[in-house]
Write a protein that holds these residues in place. Structure first.
Motif, PDB file in Angstrom:
ATOM      1  N   GLN A   1       0.859  -1.200   0.000  1.00  0.00           N
ATOM      2  CA  GLN A   1       0.000   0.000   0.000  1.00  0.00           C
ATOM      3  C   GLN A   1       0.890   1.242   0.000  1.00  0.00           C
ATOM      4  OE1 GLN A   1      -3.414   0.292   0.215  1.00  0.00           O
ATOM      5  NE2 GLN A   1      -3.981  -1.846   0.473  1.00  0.00           N
ATOM      6  N   THR A   2       1.556   1.425   1.130  1.00  0.00           N
ATOM      7  CA  THR A   2       2.455   2.571   1.268  1.00  0.00           C
ATOM      8  C   THR A   2       3.751   2.270   0.527  1.00  0.00           C
ATOM      9  OG1 THR A   2       1.496   3.045   3.418  1.00  0.00           O
ATOM     10  CG2 THR A   2       3.684   3.951   3.008  1.00  0.00           C
ATOM     11  N   VAL A   3       4.321   3.303  -0.094  1.00  0.00           N
ATOM     12  CA  VAL A   3       5.582   3.140  -0.815  1.00  0.00           C
ATOM     13  C   VAL A   3       6.552   4.224  -0.355  1.00  0.00           C
ATOM     14  CG1 VAL A   3       6.678   3.116  -3.092  1.00  0.00           C
ATOM     15  CG2 VAL A   3       4.353   2.221  -2.837  1.00  0.00           C
ATOM     16  N   TYR A   4       7.689   3.815   0.195  1.00  0.00           N
ATOM     17  CA  TYR A   4       8.728   4.769   0.599  1.00  0.00           C
ATOM     18  C   TYR A   4       9.974   4.554  -0.261  1.00  0.00           C
ATOM     19  CZ  TYR A   4       6.320   5.854   5.085  1.00  0.00           C
ATOM     20  OH  TYR A   4       5.448   6.259   6.056  1.00  0.00           O
ATOM     21  N   PRO A   5      10.231   5.464  -1.206  1.00  0.00           N
ATOM     22  CA  PRO A   5      11.460   5.324  -2.002  1.00  0.00           C
ATOM     23  C   PRO A   5      12.695   5.580  -1.139  1.00  0.00           C
ATOM     24  CG  PRO A   5       9.965   6.978  -2.942  1.00  0.00           C
ATOM     25  CD  PRO A   5       9.443   6.642  -1.590  1.00  0.00           C
ATOM     26  N   LEU A   6      13.761   4.878  -1.443  1.00  0.00           N
ATOM     27  CA  LEU A   6      15.052   5.131  -0.808  1.00  0.00           C
ATOM     28  C   LEU A   6      15.834   6.109  -1.689  1.00  0.00           C
ATOM     29  CD1 LEU A   6      15.881   1.438   0.227  1.00  0.00           C
ATOM     30  CD2 LEU A   6      14.576   3.171   1.488  1.00  0.00           C
ATOM     31  N   LEU A   7      17.024   6.501  -1.248  1.00  0.00           N
ATOM     32  CA  LEU A   7      17.815   7.438  -2.052  1.00  0.00           C
ATOM     33  C   LEU A   7      18.139   6.835  -3.420  1.00  0.00           C
ATOM     34  CD1 LEU A   7      20.590   8.882   0.304  1.00  0.00           C
ATOM     35  CD2 LEU A   7      18.485   9.994  -0.459  1.00  0.00           C
ATOM     36  N   PRO A   8      18.110   7.652  -4.476  1.00  0.00           N
ATOM     37  CA  PRO A   8      18.485   7.135  -5.794  1.00  0.00           C
ATOM     38  C   PRO A   8      19.968   6.775  -5.834  1.00  0.00           C
ATOM     39  CG  PRO A   8      18.271   9.526  -5.863  1.00  0.00           C
ATOM     40  CD  PRO A   8      17.809   9.100  -4.500  1.00  0.00           C
ATOM     41  N   ALA A   9      20.283   5.718  -6.589  1.00  0.00           N
ATOM     42  CA  ALA A   9      21.675   5.269  -6.709  1.00  0.00           C
ATOM     43  C   ALA A   9      21.986   5.024  -8.174  1.00  0.00           C
ATOM     44  CB  ALA A   9      21.877   3.981  -5.915  1.00  0.00           C
ATOM     45  N   GLN A  10      23.260   5.107  -8.514  1.00  0.00           N
ATOM     46  CA  GLN A  10      23.651   4.721  -9.874  1.00  0.00           C
ATOM     47  C   GLN A  10      24.616   3.551  -9.805  1.00  0.00           C
ATOM     48  OE1 GLN A  10      25.648   7.442 -12.815  1.00  0.00           O
ATOM     49  NE2 GLN A  10      23.834   6.938 -14.036  1.00  0.00           N
ATOM     50  N   ASP A  11      24.248   2.490 -10.518  1.00  0.00           N
ATOM     51  CA  ASP A  11      25.044   1.271 -10.608  1.00  0.00           C
ATOM     52  C   ASP A  11      26.014   1.417 -11.790  1.00  0.00           C
ATOM     53  OD1 ASP A  11      25.873  -1.372 -10.344  1.00  0.00           O
ATOM     54  OD2 ASP A  11      24.039  -2.239 -11.167  1.00  0.00           O
ATOM     55  N   HIS A  12      27.007   0.553 -11.865  1.00  0.00           N
ATOM     56  CA  HIS A  12      27.917   0.485 -13.019  1.00  0.00           C
ATOM     57  C   HIS A  12      27.935  -0.965 -13.462  1.00  0.00           C
ATOM     58  CE1 HIS A  12      28.980   4.150 -10.969  1.00  0.00           C
ATOM     59  NE2 HIS A  12      29.810   4.504 -11.919  1.00  0.00           N
ATOM     60  N   LYS A  13      27.083  -1.291 -14.430  1.00  0.00           N
ATOM     61  CA  LYS A  13      26.837  -2.701 -14.738  1.00  0.00           C
ATOM     62  C   LYS A  13      27.919  -3.344 -15.590  1.00  0.00           C
ATOM     63  CE  LYS A  13      22.054  -3.248 -13.846  1.00  0.00           C
ATOM     64  NZ  LYS A  13      20.788  -2.631 -14.151  1.00  0.00           N
ATOM     65  N   ARG A  14      28.598  -2.554 -16.411  1.00  0.00           N
ATOM     66  CA  ARG A  14      29.565  -3.157 -17.338  1.00  0.00           C
ATOM     67  C   ARG A  14      30.885  -3.432 -16.630  1.00  0.00           C
ATOM     68  NH1 ARG A  14      28.293  -2.617 -22.774  1.00  0.00           N
ATOM     69  NH2 ARG A  14      26.171  -1.855 -23.009  1.00  0.00           N
ATOM     70  N   ILE A  15      31.639  -4.378 -17.169  1.00  0.00           N
ATOM     71  CA  ILE A  15      32.901  -4.780 -16.541  1.00  0.00           C
ATOM     72  C   ILE A  15      34.002  -3.760 -16.781  1.00  0.00           C
ATOM     73  CG2 ILE A  15      33.677  -6.182 -18.534  1.00  0.00           C
ATOM     74  CD1 ILE A  15      34.194  -7.205 -14.874  1.00  0.00           C
ATOM     75  N   GLY A  16      33.931  -3.016 -17.919  1.00  0.00           N
ATOM     76  CA  GLY A  16      35.092  -2.230 -18.336  1.00  0.00           C
ATOM     77  C   GLY A  16      34.964  -0.738 -18.077  1.00  0.00           C
ATOM     78  N   ILE A  17      36.107  -0.075 -18.143  1.00  0.00           N
ATOM     79  CA  ILE A  17      36.197   1.372 -17.963  1.00  0.00           C
ATOM     80  C   ILE A  17      35.262   2.079 -18.942  1.00  0.00           C
ATOM     81  CG2 ILE A  17      37.765   3.339 -18.261  1.00  0.00           C
ATOM     82  CD1 ILE A  17      39.991   1.675 -17.192  1.00  0.00           C
ATOM     83  N   GLY A  18      34.595   3.118 -18.471  1.00  0.00           N
ATOM     84  CA  GLY A  18      33.714   3.897 -19.336  1.00  0.00           C
ATOM     85  C   GLY A  18      32.458   3.146 -19.727  1.00  0.00           C
ATOM     86  N   ASP A  19      32.055   2.182 -18.893  1.00  0.00           N
ATOM     87  CA  ASP A  19      30.845   1.388 -19.152  1.00  0.00           C
ATOM     88  C   ASP A  19      30.941   0.657 -20.480  1.00  0.00           C
ATOM     89  OD1 ASP A  19      29.781   2.148 -16.718  1.00  0.00           O
ATOM     90  OD2 ASP A  19      28.694   3.849 -17.551  1.00  0.00           O
ATOM     91  N   THR A  20      31.999  -0.124 -20.637  1.00  0.00           N
ATOM     92  CA  THR A  20      32.209  -0.934 -21.834  1.00  0.00           C
ATOM     93  C   THR A  20      32.285  -2.410 -21.432  1.00  0.00           C
ATOM     94  OG1 THR A  20      34.582  -0.650 -21.555  1.00  0.00           O
ATOM     95  CG2 THR A  20      33.478   0.868 -23.069  1.00  0.00           C
ATOM     96  N   GLY A  21      32.172  -3.284 -22.459  1.00  0.00           N
ATOM     97  CA  GLY A  21      32.323  -4.721 -22.207  1.00  0.00           C
ATOM     98  C   GLY A  21      31.041  -5.335 -21.689  1.00  0.00           C
ATOM     99  N   PRO A  22      31.117  -6.621 -21.329  1.00  0.00           N
ATOM    100  CA  PRO A  22      29.911  -7.342 -20.928  1.00  0.00           C
ATOM    101  C   PRO A  22      29.270  -6.817 -19.634  1.00  0.00           C
ATOM    102  CG  PRO A  22      31.835  -8.825 -21.016  1.00  0.00           C
ATOM    103  CD  PRO A  22      32.321  -7.467 -21.351  1.00  0.00           C
ATOM    104  N   ASN A  23      27.983  -7.095 -19.487  1.00  0.00           N
ATOM    105  CA  ASN A  23      27.272  -6.768 -18.257  1.00  0.00           C
ATOM    106  C   ASN A  23      27.710  -7.687 -17.124  1.00  0.00           C
ATOM    107  OD1 ASN A  23      25.464  -4.561 -18.324  1.00  0.00           O
ATOM    108  ND2 ASN A  23      24.122  -5.689 -19.704  1.00  0.00           N
ATOM    109  N   THR A  24      27.636  -7.173 -15.920  1.00  0.00           N
ATOM    110  CA  THR A  24      27.961  -7.947 -14.715  1.00  0.00           C
ATOM    111  C   THR A  24      26.786  -7.788 -13.756  1.00  0.00           C
ATOM    112  OG1 THR A  24      28.858  -6.094 -13.457  1.00  0.00           O
ATOM    113  CG2 THR A  24      30.358  -7.188 -14.988  1.00  0.00           C
ATOM    114  N   GLY A  25      26.922  -8.324 -12.557  1.00  0.00           N
ATOM    115  CA  GLY A  25      25.929  -8.059 -11.519  1.00  0.00           C
ATOM    116  C   GLY A  25      25.977  -6.620 -11.037  1.00  0.00           C
ATOM    117  N   GLY A  26      27.072  -5.916 -11.303  1.00  0.00           N
ATOM    118  CA  GLY A  26      27.243  -4.531 -10.833  1.00  0.00           C
ATOM    119  C   GLY A  26      28.637  -4.357 -10.257  1.00  0.00           C
ATOM    120  N   MET A  27      29.402  -3.395 -10.796  1.00  0.00           N
ATOM    121  CA  MET A  27      30.817  -3.227 -10.422  1.00  0.00           C
ATOM    122  C   MET A  27      31.059  -2.056  -9.483  1.00  0.00           C
ATOM    123  SD  MET A  27      32.371  -5.745 -11.706  1.00  0.00           S
ATOM    124  CE  MET A  27      34.055  -5.236 -11.357  1.00  0.00           C
TER     125      MET A  27
END
Ligand code: AMP
Ligand code: GLY
Length: 423
Positions: free
Chosen positions: A200-226
């Motif tokens: 019913q009630t929804v409390y958002p938490l602080l926004p976050a930014q993940d970095h899913k790719r393995i490589g520098i500059g968000d390149t290469g395959p996806n991961t669980g989060g780097m």
């Protein structure tokens, strides 16, 4: 009781034990970090035996069970534990479909009127091929089911798109890929907004930014989060309010309309489009990893109060979460080879020195062998720095990381790069 064995679960255990009201935490199965955390014990219980998990929880007298990973949620562990009379944070099998079936989630989003990319689902290669011909590039190919963050291909060319469809339908992603979703590409900036809800009630938490790719500059395959940071400076209160009104609340309402009593975390993976509108890329039915490792250290409200209220269906009776000022940043240290096959069993050095920097060293894939911490997973450690600014937080996280040593340790040196490279 916390179910799971990653950095997310270590962060949950650590945060809960910060509170005087929480005297004991047990992790099932936990990792090397939770094994050595004061007030915490690891228990080995087979997660595919829900009746045994329920018996152990009852024997331990736990007040709350938190289910960390998606797999046990999708398998219905939440339903079984609730049926045994336990208070559980995490949806049942029906609600977990929001993550476990991307086509189910798309239908729900359409029902809720939530902005999301056009997509169609296929089990037949020829039909998929014909549909691909009608769409623009880039195009996104997604395994319908759970694929540990590895079921998505963003294809720049028709050949790559077709190969991804073929590979999935041929079973290369396991049962998760027997159905594929072909989804239009969305440009924009990604942000993760995790919300607590009791249905019913929804409390958002602080926004976050993940970095899913393995490589520098968000390149290469996806991961669980780097790596991750929170909060995300450009996510203004006005944007957070739109996310709440246009995405989170309608989604929880749509779940309710389907008769689903969703008590847990609703994780919205969002694309903020160039015009500033939030669109949904995916939903998850659990805490994010490594988002949790940056969001929880900034929470100043008692976590156990919020989570218990979610589980008990009375979230509206407790005040919304409050936050400390400043920021947190997390750098994941992974084993050589990850996200492909990786080495395990190596001794990890420098953990005490890392802690002396003030960084929080959350264990992700480790075991404690009674004398050493050893690597036991792809993502090995999640090192979180805190500071008055995100820059300070990043500095502390990297100071912690530089103290850590094991053979082939890999981390991204550029966590937070979008903070400095974009307006
Ligand atoms: P998912 O597992 O659905 O979060 O997808 C993994 C990653 O693929 C996301 O974090 C995005 O970076 C990317 N992605 C997924 N869907 C889209 C899309 N429709 N447009 C652009 N990028 C996408
Ligand atoms: N960090 C992405 C996830 O937890 O799915």
């Amino acid at each position: 009781m916390i179910i799971g064995q990653g950095g997310r679960e270590h962060a949950l255990a650590w945060k809960l034990l910060q509170s005087a009201a929480v005297t004991e935490v047990c992790c099932v199965p936990g990792n090397g970090g939770t094994a050595r955390l004061s007030g915490c014990q690891n228990l080995a219980v087979a997660l595919d035996d829900p009746a045994e998990v329920a018996r152990v929880a009852q024997r331990q007298g736990v007040d709350l069970v938190i289910i960390g990973p998606e797999a046990p949620l999708a398998a219905g562990l939440g339903d079984e534990l609730r049926a045994a009379g336990l208070a559980v944070l995490g949806p049942g099998k029906a609600g977990a479909q929001i993550e476990a079936s991307k086509s189910w989630a798309k239908d729900l989003m359409h029902q809720a009127g939530v902005p999301t990319a056009a997509a169609q689902s296929f089990t037949d290669l020829e039909a998929a091929r014909a549909y691909l011909k009608t769409r623009a590039l880039p195009i996104v190919i997604k395994a319908d089911g759970l694929a540990a963050g590895k079921g998505v291909t963003v294809a720049e060319t028709a050949e790559v798109a077709l190969e991804a469809v073929e590979a999935a339908l041929a079973g290369q992603l396991g049962p998760a890929g027997r159905q594929v979703l072909i989804e239009d590409y969305l440009d924009g900036e990604e942000v993760s907004v995790l919300a607590l809800t009791d249905g019913q009630t929804v409390y958002p938490l602080l926004p976050a930014q993940d970095h899913k790719r393995i490589g520098i500059g968000d390149t290469g395959p996806n991961t669980g989060g780097m790596g991750a940071y929170a909060p995300v400076p450009w996510v203004t209160p006005v944007l957070m309010d739109r996310i709440q009104q246009q995405i989170l609340l309608p989604t929880v309402r749509a779940l309710r309309e389907r008769g689903i009593d969703y008590r847990g975390i609703l994780y919205a993976g969002l694309m903020i489009r160039p015009a500033g509108d939030p669109w949904v890329v995916e939903f998850n039915c659990r805490f994010g990893d490594p988002e949790t490792q940056v969001v929880l250290p900034l929470l100043s409200s008692p976590l156990e109060t919020l989570l218990l209220a979610c589980a008990q269906g009375c979230l509206g009776d407790v005040p919304p979460p409050e936050w400390v000022l400043g920021g947190a940043a997390c750098v994941v240290v992974a084993a050589a080879g990850y996200p492909g096959p990786y080495t395990q069993g190596d001794a990890i050095d420098g953990l005490d020195q890392a802690a002396e920097t003030g960084a929080l060293v959350f264990h992700a894939g480790t075991v404690w062998d009674s004398s050493h911490h050893r690597t036991a997973g792809g993502r090995v450690l999640a090192v979180t720095g805190r500071g008055a600014s995100l820059g300070d937080a990043l500095q502390q996280a990297y100071a912690g990381v530089s103290a850590i040593d094991f053979p082939g340790a890999y981390f991204r040196p550029d966590i937070g790069w979008r903070l400095t490279h974009e307006e």
